[in-house]
Design a protein around this motif. Structure first.
Motif, PDB file in Angstrom:
ATOM      1  N   ASP A 124       3.087  -8.945  -7.813  1.00  0.00           N
ATOM      2  CA  ASP A 124       3.481  -8.573  -6.444  1.00  0.00           C
ATOM      3  C   ASP A 124       3.950  -7.130  -6.379  1.00  0.00           C
ATOM      4  O   ASP A 124       3.708  -6.433  -5.388  1.00  0.00           O
ATOM      5  CB  ASP A 124       4.594  -9.508  -5.961  1.00  0.00           C
ATOM      6  CG  ASP A 124       4.066 -10.899  -5.626  1.00  0.00           C
ATOM      7  OD1 ASP A 124       2.844 -11.039  -5.471  1.00  0.00           O
ATOM      8  OD2 ASP A 124       4.874 -11.835  -5.528  1.00  0.00           O
ATOM      9  N   LEU A 127       0.842  -5.070  -6.283  1.00  0.00           N
ATOM     10  CA  LEU A 127       0.183  -5.140  -4.981  1.00  0.00           C
ATOM     11  C   LEU A 127       0.842  -4.195  -3.972  1.00  0.00           C
ATOM     12  O   LEU A 127       0.155  -3.545  -3.174  1.00  0.00           O
ATOM     13  CB  LEU A 127       0.228  -6.568  -4.445  1.00  0.00           C
ATOM     14  CG  LEU A 127      -0.700  -7.585  -5.117  1.00  0.00           C
ATOM     15  CD1 LEU A 127      -0.458  -8.969  -4.567  1.00  0.00           C
ATOM     16  CD2 LEU A 127      -2.158  -7.187  -4.944  1.00  0.00           C
ATOM     17  N   LEU A 130      -0.372  -0.564  -4.200  1.00  0.00           N
ATOM     18  CA  LEU A 130      -1.759  -0.228  -3.878  1.00  0.00           C
ATOM     19  C   LEU A 130      -1.813   0.642  -2.632  1.00  0.00           C
ATOM     20  O   LEU A 130      -1.057   0.427  -1.682  1.00  0.00           O
ATOM     21  CB  LEU A 130      -2.572  -1.500  -3.649  1.00  0.00           C
ATOM     22  CG  LEU A 130      -2.793  -2.410  -4.858  1.00  0.00           C
ATOM     23  CD1 LEU A 130      -3.520  -3.671  -4.425  1.00  0.00           C
ATOM     24  CD2 LEU A 130      -3.574  -1.697  -5.949  1.00  0.00           C
ATOM     25  N   GLY A 134      -1.178  -2.068  -0.018  1.00  0.00           N
ATOM     26  CA  GLY A 134       0.231  -2.327  -0.281  1.00  0.00           C
ATOM     27  C   GLY A 134       1.069  -2.228   0.981  1.00  0.00           C
ATOM     28  O   GLY A 134       1.973  -3.042   1.203  1.00  0.00           O
ATOM     29  N   ILE A 137       0.415  -5.371   3.081  1.00  0.00           N
ATOM     30  CA  ILE A 137       1.095  -6.540   2.505  1.00  0.00           C
ATOM     31  C   ILE A 137       2.584  -6.490   2.805  1.00  0.00           C
ATOM     32  O   ILE A 137       3.186  -7.494   3.216  1.00  0.00           O
ATOM     33  CB  ILE A 137       0.849  -6.599   0.984  1.00  0.00           C
ATOM     34  CG1 ILE A 137      -0.623  -6.883   0.697  1.00  0.00           C
ATOM     35  CG2 ILE A 137       1.733  -7.662   0.327  1.00  0.00           C
ATOM     36  CD1 ILE A 137      -1.009  -6.734  -0.754  1.00  0.00           C
ATOM     37  N   ASN A 172       5.550 -12.586  -1.080  1.00  0.00           N
ATOM     38  CA  ASN A 172       5.738 -11.519  -2.062  1.00  0.00           C
ATOM     39  C   ASN A 172       7.124 -11.655  -2.694  1.00  0.00           C
ATOM     40  O   ASN A 172       8.145 -11.614  -1.999  1.00  0.00           O
ATOM     41  CB  ASN A 172       5.590 -10.147  -1.388  1.00  0.00           C
ATOM     42  CG  ASN A 172       5.528  -9.022  -2.400  1.00  0.00           C
ATOM     43  OD1 ASN A 172       6.548  -8.609  -2.952  1.00  0.00           O
ATOM     44  ND2 ASN A 172       4.334  -8.517  -2.654  1.00  0.00           N
TER      45      ASN A 172
END
Length: 211
Positions: A124, A127, A130, A134, A137, A172
């Motif tokens: 997480d 992620l 990113l 990111g 998310i 997350n």
């Protein structure tokens, strides 16, 4: 879910169960609409990625080998980029089973790693780093955090129990841990905005609006 149970419990205690159930129904409908919109937005890029990957595999395994035979018949000097492409195509043809095993091992290893709390947390965290994805998310989970927390507070659930429920409903783990730390800040009388700013996991806009 714990969200549903806590809202019903708060509605029973406050004598506003009917209002709470209506509010819960509206929240679930909004959440479903949001998930549908997010899924629709992701279908196109996922479809393009899948088609692109299939096209590359087809070219490397069926088209490029035909060009290799043509180059051999011509006997001409092959440029380095073309030579690399031909070698890669030949490797895929000879060792496709090895590539398949490596892909399967990667999937199994990833699932095993994600099954552990440490592996899930590291994944997480990656992620969230990113580019573009990111940010999406993080904003998606923060939106879920604010929507659920607001619904619980409006239904009469106290702040600390509400934060506990929200923590368990975030996908997350980095943000879930940050939400878990917010309860400590509330207990010591720091309110909600200051612990959110200290956590450094929430967008500045969210912190500003809460403050």
């Amino acid at each position: 879910s714990r969200l549903y149970i806590n809202m019903v419990r708060a509605g029973e205690k406050g004598g506003v169960l009917e209002t709470t159930l209506r509010r819960l129904a509206g929240f679930l409908e909004e959440s479903q609409e949001f998930r549908d919109a997010l899924t629709s937005a992701l279908i196109y890029p996922l479809l393009l990625t899948g088609v692109g990957a299939a096209a590359v595999v087809f070219l490397m395994t069926f088209v490029i080998p035909r060009f290799a035979a043509i180059f051999e018949d011509l006997g001409a000097t092959i440029p380095l980029p073309t030579l690399i492409l031909l070698e890669a195509s030949g490797f895929m043809q000879r060792y496709w089973w090895l590539l398949g095993l490596l892909a399967a091992a990667g999937v199994v290893g990833g699932r095993v790693a994600l099954a552990t709390p440490r592996g899930r947390l590291d994944a997480d965290r990656l992620l969230l780093r990113l580019p573009l994805a990111g940010t999406v998310i993080a904003q998606t989970d923060v939106a879920r955090f604010t929507r659920i927390l607001g619904t619980l507070l409006k239904s009469g659930v106290a702040m600390i129990p509400a934060l506990t429920v929200v923590k368990d409903m975030l996908t997350n783990q980095v943000l879930a841990r940050a939400v878990g730390g917010l309860a400590d800040g509330v207990r010591r009388g720091a309110g909600l905005a200051q612990p959110m700013a200290e956590a450094r996991a929430f967008p500045a806009l969210a912190v500003h609006m809460v403050r």
